[in-house]
Design a protein around this motif. Structure first.
Motif, short mmCIF file in Angstrom:
data_model
loop_
_atom_site.label_atom_id
_atom_site.label_comp_id
_atom_site.label_asym_id
_atom_site.label_seq_id
_atom_site.Cartn_x
_atom_site.Cartn_y
_atom_site.Cartn_z
N UNK A 108 -22.84 19.34 2.23
CA UNK A 108 -22.73 17.92 2.59
C UNK A 108 -22.89 17.04 1.35
N UNK A 109 -23.91 17.34 0.55
CA UNK A 109 -24.14 16.55 -0.66
C UNK A 109 -22.98 16.68 -1.63
N UNK A 110 -22.53 17.92 -1.84
CA UNK A 110 -21.42 18.15 -2.77
C UNK A 110 -20.12 17.51 -2.31
N UNK A 111 -19.85 17.60 -1.01
CA UNK A 111 -18.60 17.03 -0.49
C UNK A 111 -18.61 15.50 -0.55
N UNK A 112 -19.77 14.90 -0.34
CA UNK A 112 -19.85 13.44 -0.49
C UNK A 112 -19.46 13.03 -1.91
N UNK A 113 -20.00 13.75 -2.89
CA UNK A 113 -19.66 13.44 -4.28
C UNK A 113 -18.20 13.72 -4.59
N UNK A 168 -15.60 13.75 -2.49
CA UNK A 168 -14.73 12.77 -1.84
C UNK A 168 -14.78 11.44 -2.59
N UNK A 169 -15.97 11.04 -3.03
CA UNK A 169 -16.09 9.78 -3.78
C UNK A 169 -15.31 9.86 -5.08
N UNK A 170 -15.39 11.01 -5.77
CA UNK A 170 -14.66 11.17 -7.03
C UNK A 170 -13.15 11.17 -6.80
N UNK A 171 -12.70 11.85 -5.76
CA UNK A 171 -11.27 11.87 -5.46
C UNK A 171 -10.77 10.50 -5.05
N UNK A 172 -11.58 9.76 -4.29
CA UNK A 172 -11.19 8.41 -3.90
C UNK A 172 -11.05 7.51 -5.13
N UNK A 173 -11.99 7.64 -6.06
CA UNK A 173 -11.96 6.80 -7.25
C UNK A 173 -10.73 7.10 -8.11
N UNK A 174 -10.22 8.33 -8.02
CA UNK A 174 -9.08 8.74 -8.83
C UNK A 174 -7.77 8.67 -8.07
N UNK A 222 0.83 -1.20 0.00
CA UNK A 222 0.00 0.00 0.00
C UNK A 222 0.87 1.25 0.00
N UNK A 223 0.53 2.21 -0.88
CA UNK A 223 1.28 3.45 -0.92
C UNK A 223 0.96 4.32 0.27
N UNK A 224 1.86 5.22 0.53
CA UNK A 224 1.61 6.19 1.60
C UNK A 224 0.67 7.25 1.04
N UNK A 225 -0.60 7.23 1.47
CA UNK A 225 -1.57 8.15 0.90
C UNK A 225 -1.73 9.41 1.73
N UNK A 226 -0.71 9.71 2.59
CA UNK A 226 -0.81 10.91 3.41
C UNK A 226 -0.96 12.15 2.56
N UNK A 227 -0.17 12.24 1.49
CA UNK A 227 -0.25 13.41 0.62
C UNK A 227 -1.60 13.53 -0.05
N UNK A 228 -2.13 12.40 -0.55
CA UNK A 228 -3.44 12.42 -1.20
C UNK A 228 -4.52 12.81 -0.21
N UNK A 229 -4.43 12.29 1.01
CA UNK A 229 -5.42 12.64 2.03
C UNK A 229 -5.36 14.12 2.37
N UNK A 279 -8.40 16.81 1.90
CA UNK A 279 -8.94 17.60 3.01
C UNK A 279 -8.78 19.09 2.76
N UNK A 280 -7.66 19.49 2.15
CA UNK A 280 -7.47 20.91 1.84
C UNK A 280 -8.50 21.38 0.82
N UNK A 281 -8.79 20.54 -0.16
CA UNK A 281 -9.76 20.91 -1.18
C UNK A 281 -11.16 21.08 -0.58
#
Length: 288
Positions: free
Chosen positions: A268-273, A275-281, A213-220, A224-226
């Motif tokens: 809340x609705x927008x952030x759920x979408x 986060x899901x998009x960022x996770x998928x990418x 598993x890669x270190x996803x600290x940077x991605x996280x 969160x900043x976004x």
């Protein structure tokens, strides 16, 4: 502090002096602000701390009603992260300055990082983020294990193929059917099968049989900043619109509260979408 917040919100950090803040606060002594806060940054930090404490009260009440963050749904955790800020804005009334003040802070890196720390260090938000990160880590470990299992199964294929050819070769040798020719062919098959197995093992990597598993600290951190920037700027935009509407007599207290709650639901609705998009990418997630 209210005078400083209002001036910074409307004029920007560079457009306001300590002297102007003192005058706006009705201080006759031009050194009063400097005496109490030792400078601009200390004053800004005091404003941030005051608002963070108020938001914390709203969040603690919400979390008390919903229970342990580790057992909350992702939706409830996100609501706990976002909606207390909205309730605080309603509590401030209209016009308010906090959202625009934060938007000004966001453009100066040192102060922006301080603002993030002030909020992240509140006990309630820390518990929420810990629960979110634990859930993401568990999901990542589960995906890595599934990937390792698939790779292990892929690695077994060439070995089975080699075993079949070896058995076939033994039968041919027993029956005397051109054993030398068949042995040569079988040797080539076995060599290719072994190479396939070796490549599969190398791809599987050490330990678990899947890529580490890669270190996803940077991605996280980027994620969160976004999300923070989205909340800051949308709140600042609504605060500006409500202040203008109130000045023009178009917005009453009830209208402002309803507008803030609509924004909270939209966030809340927008952030759920998002986060899901960022996770998928996110390449650190590994194969799904």
């Amino acid at each position: 502090m209210r005078a400083a917040e209002r001036l910074y919100a409307t004029r920007g950090l560079a457009g306001v002096s300590i002297r102007q803040i003192g005058e706006a606060a009705g201080q006759r002594n031009n050194s009063a602000v400097q005496y109490h806060f030792a400078g601009r940054d200390a004053l800004i930090q005091a404003v941030l701390a005051e608002h963070a404490a108020a938001i914390e009260r709203h969040r603690l009440a919400m979390m008390t009603a919903l229970g342990d963050p580790a057992r909350m749904s992702p939706l409830d955790r996100l609501r706990c992260a976002v909606l207390p800020r909205v309730e605080h804005q309603i509590e401030l009334g209209t016009p308010s300055w906090y959202a625009r003040f934060l938007a000004q802070i966001a453009v100066e890196p040192a102060l922006r990082e301080h603002a993030v720390r002030v909020h992240l260090e509140t006990p309630s938000l820390r518990r929420l983020y810990d629960a979110m990160h634990a859930e993401r880590s568990a999901a990542h470990a589960e995906r890595s294990a599934a990937h390792a299992e698939r790779l292990a199964m892929h690695g077994e294929g060439p070995a089975v193929h080699a075993e079949r050819h070896t058995t076939h070769g033994e039968r041919l040798a027993t029956h005397g059917e051109r054993p030398a020719v068949h042995a040569e062919r079988l040797g080539a098959h076995v060599e290719r099968a072994s190479a396939d197995a070796e490549r599969a093992a190398a791809h599987a990597g050490p330990g678990c049989g899947g890529r580490e598993p890669g270190d996803d600290t940077g991605a996280t951190a980027r994620r969160e900043a976004m999300t923070r920037q989205l909340v800051v700027h949308m709140c600042a935009e609504l605060e500006t619109d409500l202040a203008a509407g109130r000045a023009a007599g178009r917005v009453g207290p009830g209208d402002a509260a309803a507008a803030w709650r609509r924004l909270g639901d939209d966030l809340v609705t927008g952030l759920l979408g998002l986060v899901a998009a960022l996770d998928a990418d996110d390449p650190a997630r590994g194969p799904a």
